[in-house]
Design an enzyme around this catalytic site. Structure first.
Site, mmCIF file in Angstrom:
data_model
loop_
_atom_site.group_PDB
_atom_site.id
_atom_site.type_symbol
_atom_site.label_atom_id
_atom_site.label_comp_id
_atom_site.label_asym_id
_atom_site.label_seq_id
_atom_site.Cartn_x
_atom_site.Cartn_y
_atom_site.Cartn_z
ATOM 1 N N SER A 1 0.790 -1.224 0.000
ATOM 2 C CA SER A 1 0.000 0.000 0.000
ATOM 3 C C SER A 1 0.825 1.278 0.000
ATOM 4 C CB SER A 1 -0.959 -0.001 1.190
ATOM 5 O OG SER A 1 -0.267 -0.242 2.390
ATOM 6 N N HIS B 1 -5.691 -3.541 -2.034
ATOM 7 C CA HIS B 1 -5.441 -2.543 -3.082
ATOM 8 C C HIS B 1 -5.450 -3.149 -4.482
ATOM 9 C CE1 HIS B 1 -4.572 1.129 -0.791
ATOM 10 N NE2 HIS B 1 -4.049 0.331 0.131
ATOM 11 N N LYS C 1 -11.993 0.399 -0.375
ATOM 12 C CA LYS C 1 -11.082 1.067 -1.316
ATOM 13 C C LYS C 1 -11.770 1.190 -2.671
ATOM 14 C CE LYS C 1 -7.235 0.396 1.623
ATOM 15 N NZ LYS C 1 -6.499 -0.626 2.336
HETATM 16 C C1 LIG Z 1 -6.450 -0.808 3.781
HETATM 17 C C2 LIG Z 1 -5.946 -2.163 4.059
HETATM 18 C C3 LIG Z 1 -6.567 -2.967 5.009
HETATM 19 C C4 LIG Z 1 -7.673 -2.454 5.883
HETATM 20 O O1 LIG Z 1 -8.881 -2.393 5.206
HETATM 21 P P1 LIG Z 1 -10.127 -1.679 5.907
HETATM 22 O O2 LIG Z 1 -11.299 -2.244 5.215
HETATM 23 O O3 LIG Z 1 -9.966 -0.217 5.698
HETATM 24 O O4 LIG Z 1 -10.081 -2.049 7.363
HETATM 25 C C5 LIG Z 1 -6.105 -4.255 5.181
HETATM 26 N N1 LIG Z 1 -5.078 -4.729 4.460
HETATM 27 C C6 LIG Z 1 -4.442 -3.979 3.544
HETATM 28 C C7 LIG Z 1 -3.309 -4.560 2.767
HETATM 29 C C8 LIG Z 1 -4.856 -2.667 3.323
HETATM 30 O O5 LIG Z 1 -4.220 -1.925 2.415
#
Ligand SMILES: *Cc1c(COP(=O)(O)O)cnc(C)c1O
Length: 396
Positions: free
Chosen positions: A185, A213, A244
């Site tokens: 990320s 992502h 996302k």
């Molecule tokens: C953003 C992210 C999460 C968390 O996701 P949420 O739904 O916002 O809790 C988990 N793992 C990765 C790799 C992320 O980038």
């Protein structure tokens, strides 16, 4: 008797401030879109994970509104008591079809999904092999499992294999799980998943990928990294987020039915924390429908990304090892990255500075997030401001 003083927290905050590590948290007072209002200013938004513009898409808003009218606001209970609604099951079957897996279980967030699933797969005496740059929620899920966590060098299957040979030579019975982010990320690079799967197979290890992502971004119609690499059926666990590219809120675990069946019995965030709301769930259903039916947003995301990165490179910026719309603009020093972000904001562009502990010390950066809903003139504007601030602070 007075209360215990929390003065030590003031000292911690001051230490962060002194090191340039205090994050500026801006307040947004409009919808998330290509532009938004942050701290009272209308700015171009290069800060959100709203890859496809679904966070304020009319079809999602309408689906949420209808769900509220029909089903109300709250889920009422944890899912194993009275909180599993038909709309949750509908979302799960849509996600299963979209991801081309056997079954899916939805949870409150991607973070919760990692905490739920990892402790089901391994426990005390078992092994987790974890990429050193994995997301914090994976790290916390690993800790909860009590398995031994062995970190391997970032995106390095050879180091993974060496670690497995070293750790497993005397542990023939222990279960083993390899976990990696699909897209990292903060750097925007991809896990070398085919090689990771091959190494794991040689050592009888399960593979889990967190595709937060990657969904909505990679693969045909944004089906994610497993689809991108043609590995369907070879990865035991896929974790995803609905917050996302899907533009909503929530998370899920997708994989063999036996895994999701067991998660519904023993996954702690599933059985001890209430379900996604009807509105979120309905909106997520609408997001999956849009992606399933039409790949034009995904295509626009990639053409915007390719153009943005090519221009940055031409100007002399270093965008690290990014292979995705996550575009780090490398700065180095944390204070300088903060200054860069502030100057951009003054010029009407929101892009967050990221520094330790989210990335290693000395690798501070501006993280520019490209979206399908950025117009060509939005990208021109962003590039011009990045160029001008880059010259002003001496990064290019
Ligand atoms: C953003 C992210 C999460 C968390 O996701 P949420 O739904 O916002 O809790 C988990 N793992 C990765 C790799 C992320 O980038």
């Amino acid at each position: 008797m007075g209360a215990i003083s929390l003065e030590f927290l003031q000292e911690e905050l001051q230490r962060l401030r002194d090191q340039g590590l205090l994050t500026t948290i801006r307040t947004v007072s409009s919808a998330q879109g290509a532009h938004f209002v942050a701290d009272g200013r209308r700015v171009l938004n290069l800060g959100s994970n709203n890859y496809l513009g679904l966070a304020n898409h009319p079809a999602l808003v309408e689906a949420a509104r209808k769900a509220i009218e029909r089903l109300g606001i709250g889920p009422g209970a944890v899912r194993s008591i009275a909180g599993t609604m038909s709309i949750h099951l509908e979302l799960e079957s849509k996600l299963t079809a979209f991801k081309e897996t056997e079954a899916t279980v939805s949870l409150q967030s991607g973070f919760a999904a990692n905490l739920a699933v990892i402790p089901l797969l391994v426990g005390e005496g078992d092994f987790i092999f974890s990429d050193e740059l994995n997301h914090a929620s994976i790290i916390d899920g690993c800790r909860l499992s009590r398995a031994k966590v062995v970190r391997y060098r970032h995106a390095d299957p050879a180091d993974l294999e060496a670690a497995m040979e070293r750790e497993l030579s005397t542990n023939h019975e222990a279960r083993r799980l390899v976990i990696t982010d699909g897209v990292f990320s903060m750097d925007g690079d991809l896990a070398p998943l085919p090689a990771i799967v091959a190494v794991a197979r040689r050592h009888d290890a399960m593979v889990m990928v967190d595709d937060a992502h990657g969904e909505g971004v990679l693969g045909d119609h944004g089906r994610g990294i497993v689809h991108h690499f043609g590995l369907s059926g070879q990865v035991e666990v896929e974790v995803g987020t609905l917050s996302k590219a899907f533009g909503v809120m929530g998370g899920f675990v997708s994989g063999p039915r036996v895994l999701t069946d067991f998660l519904r019995q023993r996954g702690r965030p599933f059985i001890f924390s209430s379900a996604m709301t009807p509105a979120d769930t309905a909106a997520a259903c609408a997001a999956v429908d849009i992606l399933t039916g039409d790949d034009s947003l995904v295509k626009r995301l990639w053409s915007n990304t390719d153009r943005f990165k090519a221009e940055l490179a031409r100007m002399g910026f270093d965008t690290g090892r990014s292979q995705t719309p996550i575009t780090p603009v490398m700065i180095g020093d944390a204070q300088q990255a903060q200054t860069f972000s502030r100057l951009l904001f003054e010029r009407g562009v929101f892009a967050q500075a990221i520094s330790f502990p989210t990335v290693a010390r000395g690798q501070a950066r501006i993280r520019a997030m490209i979206s399908a809903v950025h117009s060509p003139s939005d990208l021109d504007f962003a590039l011009q401001q990045l160029h001008d601030v880059g010259m002003e602070v001496g990064v290019i």
